[in-house]
Design an enzyme around this catalytic site. Structure first.
Site, PDB file in Angstrom:
ATOM      1  N   ASP A   1     -15.845   6.689  17.727  1.00 28.88           N
ATOM      2  CA  ASP A   1     -15.869   5.561  17.758  1.00 28.88           C
ATOM      3  C   ASP A   1     -17.682   5.960  17.820  1.00 28.88           C
ATOM      4  O   ASP A   1     -18.014   7.512  19.110  1.00 28.88           O
ATOM      5  CB  ASP A   1     -16.102   4.463  19.121  1.00 28.88           C
ATOM      6  CG  ASP A   1     -16.280   3.424  18.628  1.00 28.88           C
ATOM      7  OD1 ASP A   1     -17.348   2.740  17.562  1.00 28.88           O
ATOM      8  OD2 ASP A   1     -15.638   2.531  19.809  1.00 28.88           O
TER       9      ASP A   1
ATOM     10  N   ASP B   1     -15.133   4.087  22.547  1.00 25.75           N
ATOM     11  CA  ASP B   1     -16.314   3.619  23.360  1.00 25.75           C
ATOM     12  C   ASP B   1     -16.157   3.246  25.089  1.00 25.75           C
ATOM     13  O   ASP B   1     -16.539   3.674  26.038  1.00 25.75           O
ATOM     14  CB  ASP B   1     -17.571   3.856  22.944  1.00 25.75           C
ATOM     15  CG  ASP B   1     -17.918   2.648  23.163  1.00 25.75           C
ATOM     16  OD1 ASP B   1     -17.059   1.674  22.438  1.00 25.75           O
ATOM     17  OD2 ASP B   1     -19.726   1.831  22.501  1.00 25.75           O
ATOM     18  N   SER B   2     -14.736   2.635  24.723  1.00 28.59           N
ATOM     19  CA  SER B   2     -14.258   1.659  25.564  1.00 28.59           C
ATOM     20  C   SER B   2     -13.486   2.491  26.324  1.00 28.59           C
ATOM     21  O   SER B   2     -13.136   2.484  27.320  1.00 28.59           O
ATOM     22  CB  SER B   2     -13.313   0.660  25.110  1.00 28.59           C
ATOM     23  OG  SER B   2     -11.938   0.971  23.986  1.00 28.59           O
TER      24      SER B   2
ATOM     25  N   GLU C   1     -21.339  -0.035  15.091  1.00 26.57           N
ATOM     26  CA  GLU C   1     -21.093  -1.208  15.678  1.00 26.57           C
ATOM     27  C   GLU C   1     -22.853  -2.155  14.762  1.00 26.57           C
ATOM     28  O   GLU C   1     -23.254  -1.285  14.781  1.00 26.57           O
ATOM     29  CB  GLU C   1     -21.518  -1.595  17.392  1.00 26.57           C
ATOM     30  CG  GLU C   1     -20.579  -1.472  17.537  1.00 26.57           C
ATOM     31  CD  GLU C   1     -20.329  -1.935  19.374  1.00 26.57           C
ATOM     32  OE1 GLU C   1     -20.908  -2.333  19.581  1.00 26.57           O
ATOM     33  OE2 GLU C   1     -19.262  -1.303  19.702  1.00 26.57           O
TER      34      GLU C   1
ATOM     35  N   LYS D   1     -17.108   5.495  13.481  1.00 26.04           N
ATOM     36  CA  LYS D   1     -17.006   4.040  13.708  1.00 26.04           C
ATOM     37  C   LYS D   1     -18.474   3.549  13.905  1.00 26.04           C
ATOM     38  O   LYS D   1     -19.189   3.819  14.948  1.00 26.04           O
ATOM     39  CB  LYS D   1     -15.797   3.059  14.241  1.00 26.04           C
ATOM     40  CG  LYS D   1     -16.333   1.597  14.402  1.00 26.04           C
ATOM     41  CD  LYS D   1     -15.457   0.527  14.826  1.00 26.04           C
ATOM     42  CE  LYS D   1     -15.412   1.037  16.401  1.00 26.04           C
ATOM     43  NZ  LYS D   1     -15.949  -0.318  17.118  1.00 26.04           N
TER      44      LYS D   1
ATOM     45  N   GLU E   1     -14.593  -8.393  15.798  1.00 28.97           N
ATOM     46  CA  GLU E   1     -13.996  -8.715  17.784  1.00 28.97           C
ATOM     47  C   GLU E   1     -14.695  -9.817  18.190  1.00 28.97           C
ATOM     48  O   GLU E   1     -15.781  -9.707  17.865  1.00 28.97           O
ATOM     49  CB  GLU E   1     -14.819  -7.838  18.496  1.00 28.97           C
ATOM     50  CG  GLU E   1     -14.782  -6.964  19.727  1.00 28.97           C
ATOM     51  CD  GLU E   1     -15.201  -5.941  20.421  1.00 28.97           C
ATOM     52  OE1 GLU E   1     -15.255  -4.641  20.173  1.00 28.97           O
ATOM     53  OE2 GLU E   1     -14.849  -6.636  21.443  1.00 28.97           O
TER      54      GLU E   1
END
Ligand code: KIV
Length: 261
Positions: free
Chosen positions: A82, A43-44, A113, A111, A179
């Site tokens: 993501d 999602d960056s 978080e 993915k 991260e």
């Protein structure tokens, strides 16, 4: 490189380091296909592709659109999508979002978080046959509430991160992104779990590394984090090429007869 499966990724632990790169589109995914172990549609993309200040308004529709493009370009790669902010707030929301990704794209995994507090959501998703990658440490989706800061500097934080990693593993995740964590802490987390860890800004002792493609190829010039190694000065090469094109058009050197019908 032959395409990985969840099983071959799990088997890599302590045998071979794993490489991962992000991709957001067909063109670059095609260039990366089979060259690295895994491709992450991160999602960056909201920042380096969409020009936003953070990742928070990347929607599931946007992630699905980009994941489809990446899967079209990289049919021989293990692709991870993501899950964006707000799409896994509880077990049912998370499961429905993950099902959409599996049904509407060819992604191999998703993915999520978060640590122990997200374990019940990861469990629900993995129990329904969807492969999940965890992500602990610095969490970009918490940027507005927590900011960006390196984690694992103190003993208390180390213990929390190890608990998070174990909870995510127990919930069924097969891979864990770490991260923005102190190198020694990331090393200890990596030793504490049986699933491979992938570091970004987490030192050299994780089981693999991930970089954002536009950082790694030198296209993103807004800022350069300490952990990024630039393997190409992409922005400079593109600027030179575009200036040459502009000069050629203005001077009449382009197109020639050979380039005309
Ligand atoms: O969104 C992303 O690109 C990521 C990587 C930095 C791991 O989550």
């Amino acid at each position: 490189m032959t395409k990985h499966s969840v099983k071959t990724i799990l088997k890599s632990k302590n045998i071979q380091k794993l490489s991962m790169i992000t991709a957001y589109d067909y063109l670059f995914a095609k260039l990366f296909d089979s060259e690295v172990d895994m491709i992450l549609v991160g999602d960056s993309l909201n920042m380096s592709f969409g020009g936003k200040k953070d990742t928070l308004d990347a929607s599931l529709d946007i992630m699905i659109y980009h994941t489809r493009a990446v899967c079209n370009g990289a049919p021989n790669s293990f692709v991870i999508c993501d899950m964006p902010f707000g799409t896994y707030t509880d077990e049912i929301v998370g499961l429905n979002s993950a099902i959409r990704v599996y049904q509407e794209t060819n992604a191999d995994a998703i993915k999520i978080e978060g640590g122990a507090e997200k374990a019940h959501i990861i469990k629900k998703i993995t129990q329904n046959g969807i492969a999940v990658v965890g992500h602990i440490g610095l969490l970009p989706q918490f940027f507005r509430s927590e900011g960006y800061s390196v984690k694992g500097k103190e003993e208390k934080e180390l213990q929390k991160l190890i608990n998070d990693a174990k909870a995510v593993e127990e919930a069924g995740a097969f891979l864990l992104v770490i991260e923005g964590v102190k190198a020694q802490t990331a090393k200890e987390i990596t030793k504490a779990v049986n699933i491979p860890t992938i570091g970004i800004g987490a030192g050299k002792d994780t089981d693999g590394q991930v970089l954002v493609w536009s950082d790694m190829l030198g296209f993103f010039e807004d800022f350069k984090p300490k952990f990024v190694r630039e393997y190409l000065h992409g922005a400079q090469l593109v600027k030179n090429a575009i200036r040459n094109y502009n000069d050629d058009v203005k001077s009449g050197k382009f197109p020639t007869e050979k380039e005309s019908y």
